[in-house]
Write a protein that holds these residues in place. Structure first.
Motif, PDB file in Angstrom:
ATOM      1  N   PHE A 118       0.828  -1.201   0.000  1.00 50.46           N
ATOM      2  CA  PHE A 118       0.000   0.000   0.000  1.00 50.46           C
ATOM      3  C   PHE A 118       0.866   1.255   0.000  1.00 50.46           C
ATOM      4  CE2 PHE A 118      -1.944  -3.458   2.376  1.00 50.46           C
ATOM      5  CZ  PHE A 118      -3.145  -3.624   1.703  1.00 50.46           C
ATOM      6  N   TYR A 119       0.518   2.161  -0.886  1.00 52.41           N
ATOM      7  CA  TYR A 119       1.240   3.424  -0.999  1.00 52.41           C
ATOM      8  C   TYR A 119       0.240   4.573  -1.066  1.00 52.41           C
ATOM      9  CZ  TYR A 119       5.144   0.414  -2.368  1.00 52.41           C
ATOM     10  OH  TYR A 119       6.107  -0.561  -2.394  1.00 52.41           O
ATOM     11  N   VAL A 120       0.508   5.600  -0.291  1.00 51.88           N
ATOM     12  CA  VAL A 120      -0.258   6.843  -0.388  1.00 51.88           C
ATOM     13  C   VAL A 120       0.699   7.930  -0.844  1.00 51.88           C
ATOM     14  CG1 VAL A 120      -1.495   8.638   0.875  1.00 51.88           C
ATOM     15  CG2 VAL A 120      -1.970   6.236   1.361  1.00 51.88           C
ATOM     16  N   PHE A 121       0.389   8.538  -1.976  1.00 45.15           N
ATOM     17  CA  PHE A 121       1.200   9.634  -2.498  1.00 45.15           C
ATOM     18  C   PHE A 121       0.576  10.954  -2.058  1.00 45.15           C
ATOM     19  CE2 PHE A 121       2.541   6.767  -6.239  1.00 45.15           C
ATOM     20  CZ  PHE A 121       3.592   6.268  -5.486  1.00 45.15           C
ATOM     21  N   TYR A 122       1.354  11.724  -1.327  1.00 51.36           N
ATOM     22  CA  TYR A 122       0.850  12.993  -0.777  1.00 51.36           C
ATOM     23  C   TYR A 122       1.479  14.165  -1.513  1.00 51.36           C
ATOM     24  CZ  TYR A 122       0.097  16.874   2.409  1.00 51.36           C
ATOM     25  OH  TYR A 122      -0.259  18.094   2.925  1.00 51.36           O
ATOM     26  N   ASN A 123       0.635  15.097  -1.947  1.00 57.76           N
ATOM     27  CA  ASN A 123       1.164  16.302  -2.593  1.00 57.76           C
ATOM     28  C   ASN A 123       0.431  17.555  -2.121  1.00 57.76           C
ATOM     29  OD1 ASN A 123      -1.269  16.022  -3.888  1.00 57.76           O
ATOM     30  ND2 ASN A 123      -0.404  15.458  -5.865  1.00 57.76           N
ATOM     31  N   LEU A 155       3.676   6.145   3.198  1.00 55.51           N
ATOM     32  CA  LEU A 155       3.247   7.492   2.833  1.00 55.51           C
ATOM     33  C   LEU A 155       4.433   8.230   2.222  1.00 55.51           C
ATOM     34  CD1 LEU A 155       1.162   9.841   2.918  1.00 55.51           C
ATOM     35  CD2 LEU A 155       2.028  10.364   5.209  1.00 55.51           C
ATOM     36  N   ILE A 156       4.292   8.622   0.961  1.00 59.50           N
ATOM     37  CA  ILE A 156       5.402   9.256   0.241  1.00 59.50           C
ATOM     38  C   ILE A 156       4.988  10.653  -0.201  1.00 59.50           C
ATOM     39  CG2 ILE A 156       6.956   9.090  -1.734  1.00 59.50           C
ATOM     40  CD1 ILE A 156       6.502   6.070  -1.706  1.00 59.50           C
ATOM     41  N   ASN A 157       5.774  11.627   0.188  1.00 58.34           N
ATOM     42  CA  ASN A 157       5.535  13.020  -0.204  1.00 58.34           C
ATOM     43  C   ASN A 157       6.092  13.215  -1.616  1.00 58.34           C
ATOM     44  OD1 ASN A 157       5.441  15.821  -0.508  1.00 58.34           O
ATOM     45  ND2 ASN A 157       5.884  16.196   1.656  1.00 58.34           N
ATOM     46  N   ILE A 158       5.202  13.432  -2.589  1.00 57.66           N
ATOM     47  CA  ILE A 158       5.654  13.544  -3.978  1.00 57.66           C
ATOM     48  C   ILE A 158       5.709  14.990  -4.463  1.00 57.66           C
ATOM     49  CG2 ILE A 158       4.874  11.225  -4.579  1.00 57.66           C
ATOM     50  CD1 ILE A 158       2.487  12.571  -6.047  1.00 57.66           C
ATOM     51  N   ASN A 159       5.624  15.944  -3.547  1.00 55.29           N
ATOM     52  CA  ASN A 159       5.856  17.323  -3.965  1.00 55.29           C
ATOM     53  C   ASN A 159       7.261  17.405  -4.560  1.00 55.29           C
ATOM     54  OD1 ASN A 159       3.551  19.172  -3.202  1.00 55.29           O
ATOM     55  ND2 ASN A 159       3.829  18.078  -1.270  1.00 55.29           N
ATOM     56  N   TYR A 160       7.374  18.052  -5.718  1.00 55.22           N
ATOM     57  CA  TYR A 160       8.629  17.981  -6.468  1.00 55.22           C
ATOM     58  C   TYR A 160       9.805  18.571  -5.712  1.00 55.22           C
ATOM     59  CZ  TYR A 160       8.662  22.954  -7.703  1.00 55.22           C
ATOM     60  OH  TYR A 160       8.719  24.319  -7.657  1.00 55.22           O
ATOM     61  N   ASP A 161       9.549  19.511  -4.776  1.00 53.43           N
ATOM     62  CA  ASP A 161      10.646  20.142  -4.049  1.00 53.43           C
ATOM     63  C   ASP A 161      11.157  19.282  -2.890  1.00 53.43           C
ATOM     64  OD1 ASP A 161       8.314  20.437  -2.634  1.00 53.43           O
ATOM     65  OD2 ASP A 161       8.791  22.427  -1.866  1.00 53.43           O
ATOM     66  N   LYS A 162      10.569  18.100  -2.673  1.00 58.18           N
ATOM     67  CA  LYS A 162      11.017  17.217  -1.600  1.00 58.18           C
ATOM     68  C   LYS A 162      12.106  16.250  -2.061  1.00 58.18           C
ATOM     69  CE  LYS A 162       8.368  18.823   1.574  1.00 58.18           C
ATOM     70  NZ  LYS A 162       8.954  19.537   2.731  1.00 58.18           N
ATOM     71  N   ASN A 163      12.366  16.243  -3.359  1.00 57.01           N
ATOM     72  CA  ASN A 163      13.423  15.391  -3.919  1.00 57.01           C
ATOM     73  C   ASN A 163      13.262  13.924  -3.521  1.00 57.01           C
ATOM     74  OD1 ASN A 163      14.848  17.535  -5.217  1.00 57.01           O
ATOM     75  ND2 ASN A 163      15.649  18.157  -3.220  1.00 57.01           N
ATOM     76  N   SER A 164      12.025  13.461  -3.511  1.00 58.63           N
ATOM     77  CA  SER A 164      11.771  12.062  -3.194  1.00 58.63           C
ATOM     78  C   SER A 164      12.381  11.169  -4.264  1.00 58.63           C
ATOM     79  CB  SER A 164      10.258  11.819  -3.110  1.00 58.63           C
ATOM     80  OG  SER A 164       9.970  10.451  -2.981  1.00 58.63           O
ATOM     81  N   ARG A 165      12.933  10.045  -3.847  1.00 59.78           N
ATOM     82  CA  ARG A 165      13.586   9.144  -4.794  1.00 59.78           C
ATOM     83  C   ARG A 165      12.628   8.687  -5.882  1.00 59.78           C
ATOM     84  NH1 ARG A 165      13.634   4.098  -6.161  1.00 59.78           N
ATOM     85  NH2 ARG A 165      12.071   3.573  -4.571  1.00 59.78           N
ATOM     86  N   LEU A 172       7.514  10.172 -15.240  1.00 61.57           N
ATOM     87  CA  LEU A 172       6.110  10.549 -15.357  1.00 61.57           C
ATOM     88  C   LEU A 172       5.564  11.075 -14.035  1.00 61.57           C
ATOM     89  CD1 LEU A 172       3.775  10.501 -17.487  1.00 61.57           C
ATOM     90  CD2 LEU A 172       2.955   8.491 -16.269  1.00 61.57           C
ATOM     91  N   LEU A 173       5.921  10.427 -12.918  1.00 68.62           N
ATOM     92  CA  LEU A 173       5.465  10.902 -11.619  1.00 68.62           C
ATOM     93  C   LEU A 173       6.052  12.277 -11.319  1.00 68.62           C
ATOM     94  CD1 LEU A 173       3.748  10.121  -9.160  1.00 68.62           C
ATOM     95  CD2 LEU A 173       5.839   9.257  -8.091  1.00 68.62           C
ATOM     96  N   GLY A 174       7.296  12.485 -11.739  1.00 67.11           N
ATOM     97  CA  GLY A 174       7.911  13.799 -11.578  1.00 67.11           C
ATOM     98  C   GLY A 174       7.153  14.872 -12.351  1.00 67.11           C
ATOM     99  N   GLN A 175       6.735  14.522 -13.577  1.00 69.75           N
ATOM    100  CA  GLN A 175       5.955  15.472 -14.362  1.00 69.75           C
ATOM    101  C   GLN A 175       4.594  15.728 -13.725  1.00 69.75           C
ATOM    102  OE1 GLN A 175       5.712  14.855 -18.601  1.00 69.75           O
ATOM    103  NE2 GLN A 175       7.769  13.969 -18.704  1.00 69.75           N
ATOM    104  N   TYR A 176       3.986  14.687 -13.197  1.00 71.90           N
ATOM    105  CA  TYR A 176       2.696  14.854 -12.530  1.00 71.90           C
ATOM    106  C   TYR A 176       2.841  15.776 -11.319  1.00 71.90           C
ATOM    107  CZ  TYR A 176      -1.459  13.939  -9.796  1.00 71.90           C
ATOM    108  OH  TYR A 176      -2.601  14.099  -9.053  1.00 71.90           O
ATOM    109  N   SER A 177       3.920  15.615 -10.567  1.00 76.07           N
ATOM    110  CA  SER A 177       4.169  16.459  -9.410  1.00 76.07           C
ATOM    111  C   SER A 177       4.276  17.929  -9.811  1.00 76.07           C
ATOM    112  CB  SER A 177       5.449  16.005  -8.701  1.00 76.07           C
ATOM    113  OG  SER A 177       5.753  16.846  -7.609  1.00 76.07           O
ATOM    114  N   ARG A 178       4.952  18.191 -10.917  1.00 77.37           N
ATOM    115  CA  ARG A 178       5.086  19.573 -11.400  1.00 77.37           C
ATOM    116  C   ARG A 178       3.757  20.102 -11.932  1.00 77.37           C
ATOM    117  NH1 ARG A 178      10.051  21.766 -11.661  1.00 77.37           N
ATOM    118  NH2 ARG A 178      11.806  20.400 -11.163  1.00 77.37           N
ATOM    119  N   PHE A 179       2.966  19.215 -12.507  1.00 76.75           N
ATOM    120  CA  PHE A 179       1.628  19.604 -12.973  1.00 76.75           C
ATOM    121  C   PHE A 179       0.765  20.057 -11.797  1.00 76.75           C
ATOM    122  CE2 PHE A 179      -2.738  17.897 -13.330  1.00 76.75           C
ATOM    123  CZ  PHE A 179      -3.243  18.783 -14.277  1.00 76.75           C
TER     124      PHE A 179
END
Length: 285
Positions: A118-123, A155-165, A172-179
């Protein structure tokens, strides 16, 4: 802001990784990033999402059966829900019922089942670490030394400024974060046209370009639905907070009245001081 079309029950995240014509390809790139694999064929993926995610129900999810694992992804754009382990437990139980033969549970031989993850992506905008773990056992009224039942949510913080691995390793996830960041910036200054401006900016900067060019109108409708959902949740939490405050205030009055009774204050004076009806104060005797 315009009200959304209730036909759009999915989020952009769910559509991108679970429903769009390129969803399997998109999810495979995300799976490879999560597990450091290098799968190339989407034939290994089976979409097992339960077709009952309605407005205001279980957090919009992406669910696949892959590599002997059940992967459940959920996205949160507002505050983190600490009850996600319990919600995931209820959800994965329904998934197992959906993919397993009902007779297997009565078999005399051990039936193997896919491993759930289970993964929750938080932005959202709250300050959260890049990664943390939510456990079902944290919600137990009594904490056992060894939980007889456990469920872990990453729980993974996918805000692009968090530099998550995961954000840096999955393009694609990086682009979604910037979107999402572009949407947040534009909607903050123009609630009527912010979505259109964000989409235009992203297309110009080659962020989800093909997807946004192809589905701009649908994306706008999904965004409107998402923001309406977050607003509804915020209103419910605010109302719950006011109710809790009111109940707490009443309890304080009752405790004060009870103390004053034990100290011998006249009944009429107590009622005036704490602001409670005489019948309620008398009932405390």
């Amino acid at each position: 802001m315009r009200k959304h079309n209730r036909h759009y029950k999915d989020s952009v995240f769910v559509d991108l990784f679970g429903e769009d014509r390129n969803a399997k390809k998109n999810f495979l790139s995300l799976y490879n990033a999560l597990y450091a694999t290098n799968y190339q064929s989407t034939d290994i993926l089976k979409n097992i999402r339960l077709k009952q995610t309605m407005y205001m129900s279980f957090a919009n999810d992406v669910s696949y059966l892959v590599d002997n694992k059940i992967i459940v992804l959920a996205e949160h754009q507002s505050t983190v829900n600490p009850n996600m382990p319990l919600r995931c437990l209820e959800y994965v139980t329904r998934l197992y019922e959906h993919i397993q033969n009902p007779r297997d549970r009565y078999s005399r031989t051990l039936k193997k089942i896919p491993v759930p993850a289970f993964y929750v992506f938080y932005n959202g905008v709250e300050k959260l670490p890049a990664k943390q773990v939510l456990k079902l056992s944290d919600s137990f009224i009594v904490q056992p030394e060894v939980p007889s039942l456990e469920l872990v949510v990453q729980l993974i913080n996918i805000n692009y400024d968090k530099n998550s691995r995961i954000v840096t390793s999955c393009e694609l996830l990086g682009q979604y974060s910037r979107f999402v960041d572009a949407v947040r910036r534009h909607i903050a200054v123009d609630r009527d046209h912010g979505f259109e401006k964000a989409i235009k900016e992203c297309i110009q900067n080659d962020i989800l370009k093909e997807y946004l060019q192809r589905k701009a109108r649908e994306v706008i409708n999904m965004l409107i639905a998402e923001y309406d959902y977050d607003t509804d949740i915020a209103v419910q939490r605010e109302e719950a907070g006011r109710a809790a405050f009111a109940e707490g205030s009443r309890q304080t009055k009752l405790e004060t009245a009870k103390t004053m009774l034990t100290m011998g204050y006249p009944l009429g004076d107590i009622c005036k001081i704490v602001g409670l009806p005489q019948a309620e104060v008398e009932a405390l005797k």
